[in-house]
Motif scaffolding. Structure first.
Motif, PDB file in Angstrom:
ATOM      1  N   GLN A 114       5.155  10.188  13.631  1.00 35.17           N
ATOM      2  CA  GLN A 114       4.201  11.076  12.972  1.00 35.17           C
ATOM      3  C   GLN A 114       4.916  12.300  12.402  1.00 35.17           C
ATOM      4  OE1 GLN A 114       0.581  10.653  12.673  1.00 35.17           O
ATOM      5  NE2 GLN A 114       1.035  12.242  11.166  1.00 35.17           N
ATOM      6  N   GLN A 121       0.074   2.795  11.471  1.00 34.00           N
ATOM      7  CA  GLN A 121       0.297   2.736  10.030  1.00 34.00           C
ATOM      8  C   GLN A 121       1.725   2.278   9.729  1.00 34.00           C
ATOM      9  OE1 GLN A 121      -1.245   6.906   9.412  1.00 34.00           O
ATOM     10  NE2 GLN A 121      -2.037   6.015   7.509  1.00 34.00           N
ATOM     11  N   PHE A 122       2.669   2.809  10.504  1.00 39.77           N
ATOM     12  CA  PHE A 122       4.068   2.434  10.324  1.00 39.77           C
ATOM     13  C   PHE A 122       4.264   0.934  10.543  1.00 39.77           C
ATOM     14  CE2 PHE A 122       8.137   1.568  12.489  1.00 39.77           C
ATOM     15  CZ  PHE A 122       9.013   1.877  11.451  1.00 39.77           C
ATOM     16  N   MET A 161       5.862   4.472   0.524  1.00 38.38           N
ATOM     17  CA  MET A 161       6.569   5.651   1.022  1.00 38.38           C
ATOM     18  C   MET A 161       7.830   5.261   1.787  1.00 38.38           C
ATOM     19  SD  MET A 161       6.985   7.454   4.129  1.00 38.38           S
ATOM     20  CE  MET A 161       5.539   7.067   5.117  1.00 38.38           C
ATOM     21  N   ALA A 196       2.819  -1.049   7.694  1.00 36.36           N
ATOM     22  CA  ALA A 196       3.640  -0.948   6.481  1.00 36.36           C
ATOM     23  C   ALA A 196       4.900  -1.795   6.608  1.00 36.36           C
ATOM     24  CB  ALA A 196       4.006   0.517   6.228  1.00 36.36           C
ATOM     25  N   ILE A 211       2.979   9.580   9.202  1.00 38.29           N
ATOM     26  CA  ILE A 211       1.968   8.536   9.393  1.00 38.29           C
ATOM     27  C   ILE A 211       1.930   8.167  10.872  1.00 38.29           C
ATOM     28  CG2 ILE A 211       2.135   7.578   7.061  1.00 38.29           C
ATOM     29  CD1 ILE A 211       3.990   5.420   8.135  1.00 38.29           C
ATOM     30  N   ASP A 230       0.817  -1.203   0.000  1.00 40.17           N
ATOM     31  CA  ASP A 230       0.000   0.000   0.000  1.00 40.17           C
ATOM     32  C   ASP A 230       0.858   1.264   0.000  1.00 40.17           C
ATOM     33  OD1 ASP A 230       0.900   0.455   2.606  1.00 40.17           O
ATOM     34  OD2 ASP A 230      -0.921  -0.357   3.525  1.00 40.17           O
ATOM     35  N   ASP A 231       0.192   2.420   0.042  1.00 38.50           N
ATOM     36  CA  ASP A 231       0.892   3.699  -0.100  1.00 38.50           C
ATOM     37  C   ASP A 231       1.902   3.947   1.008  1.00 38.50           C
ATOM     38  OD1 ASP A 231      -0.549   4.157  -2.368  1.00 38.50           O
ATOM     39  OD2 ASP A 231      -2.022   5.488  -1.429  1.00 38.50           O
ATOM     40  N   ASP A 232       1.571   3.572   2.247  1.00 37.26           N
ATOM     41  CA  ASP A 232       2.497   3.807   3.356  1.00 37.26           C
ATOM     42  C   ASP A 232       3.770   2.982   3.184  1.00 37.26           C
ATOM     43  OD1 ASP A 232       0.668   5.519   4.522  1.00 37.26           O
ATOM     44  OD2 ASP A 232      -0.236   3.955   5.764  1.00 37.26           O
TER      45      ASP A 232
END
Length: 295
Positions: free
Chosen positions: A252, A261-262, A227, A265, A257, A222-224
């Motif tokens: 953050q 989320q981290f 990144m 990911a 994020i 995914d996007d995270d």
């Protein structure tokens, strides 16, 4: 009666606004003026062309010879498929397609070509003056191939499926490379004539290659996670000093994020074996060699 598919000499006998009319052995054939690129003929003049009966049952003499004709192979485009007959293919004849018989197509009709797909073929005429498309045999296909260089590995290439096998499909790339796509490297079952794009996963000594249609590991995240991959690649040591014990506000602030989320990911990247991590220190980008060693 003349035999269709022959290249014959004909004598111009008449004309109107749209066509010339030419005789061959007592039969009259239409020569469409809009196919002549402005060339004109005189009555009594002898011309040469390919004769056949078009879809409207008109006897046609095609002055500009099609690239695909008896004895000459090329890429024809599928215009229609009938399960009870076969695939209709445009081969450069005016107002006429040829049919690749169901007897020459795979028994499994799910892998037949569809409208818009392309087949490498020629055509021939049977005793009843019917035109049948004939798929190129391996000997003819081998004339198309050229060896790939080893440095093409991991490149993305486009190919066309030309032959189905029990464990996969054979294709030819735009560059002329012979490619094999194992069923395990397909996202969904392939079909004859289909155009595909895939990644070269192996190049053999004979210059043929194996292709995978599955997305690269980093394309499935995914996007995270994407990144994080970008940030890791930007670091000189390909390292980020963040881990599951890092302060949520720092993550953050520095990464933009949340900590959850981290962690999610990082989990994706670990699962895809794109990174390695050490508790309390951070995450590293895995090199391609390290990734292979992990198999």
């Amino acid at each position: 009666m003349n035999r269709w598919g022959q290249i014959v000499e004909a004598i111009i006998t008449d004309e109107n606004d749209k066509s010339y009319f030419a005789q061959v052995n007592g039969e009259t054939f239409t020569v469409a003026k809009n196919q002549l690129d402005g060339e004109t003929f005189q009555q009594g003049e002898t011309i040469e062309g390919l004769i056949y009966e078009d879809m409207n049952r008109r006897k046609v003499l095609q002055y500009q010879l099609p690239d695909i004709r008896p004895g000459y192979f090329g890429w024809g485009t599928v215009t229609q498929v009938r399960k009870d007959l076969g695939a209709f293919v445009s081969v450069g004849l005016i107002d006429k397609d040829v049919v690749v018989s169901l007897d020459d197509l795979p028994e499994n009709k799910d892998i037949w070509p569809r409208k818009g797909d392309q087949l490498y073929l020629t055509w021939e005429v049977d005793a009843k003056n019917r035109l049948w498309g004939k798929l190129a045999a391996d000997e003819e296909l081998s004339k198309l191939y050229k060896p790939a260089k080893e440095n093409t590995k991991n490149q993305t290439i486009d190919a066309r499926i030309i032959r189905m096998k029990l464990d996969g499909a054979i294709g030819i790339s735009v560059e002329g490379y012979r490619v094999f796509i194992h069923e395990n490297e397909q996202i969904s079952p392939l079909r004859m004539g289909e155009s595909v794009r895939g990644r070269v996963i192996d190049v053999h000594k004979d210059g043929s290659m194996n292709l995978s249609l599955k997305p690269r590991a980093h394309e499935m995240i995914d996007d995270d996670a994407q990144m994080l991959m970008v940030l890791l690649n930007r670091q000189a040591n390909q390292f980020l000093p963040y881990h599951d014990k890092s302060d949520a506000q720092e993550i953050q602030r520095e990464l933009g994020i949340s900590k959850s989320q981290f962690k999610r990911a990082v989990g994706q990247l670990l699962k895809q074996r794109l990174i390695q991590h050490e508790k309390g220190k951070g995450i590293w980008l895995l090199s391609e060699g390290d990734n292979n060693d992990a198999d």
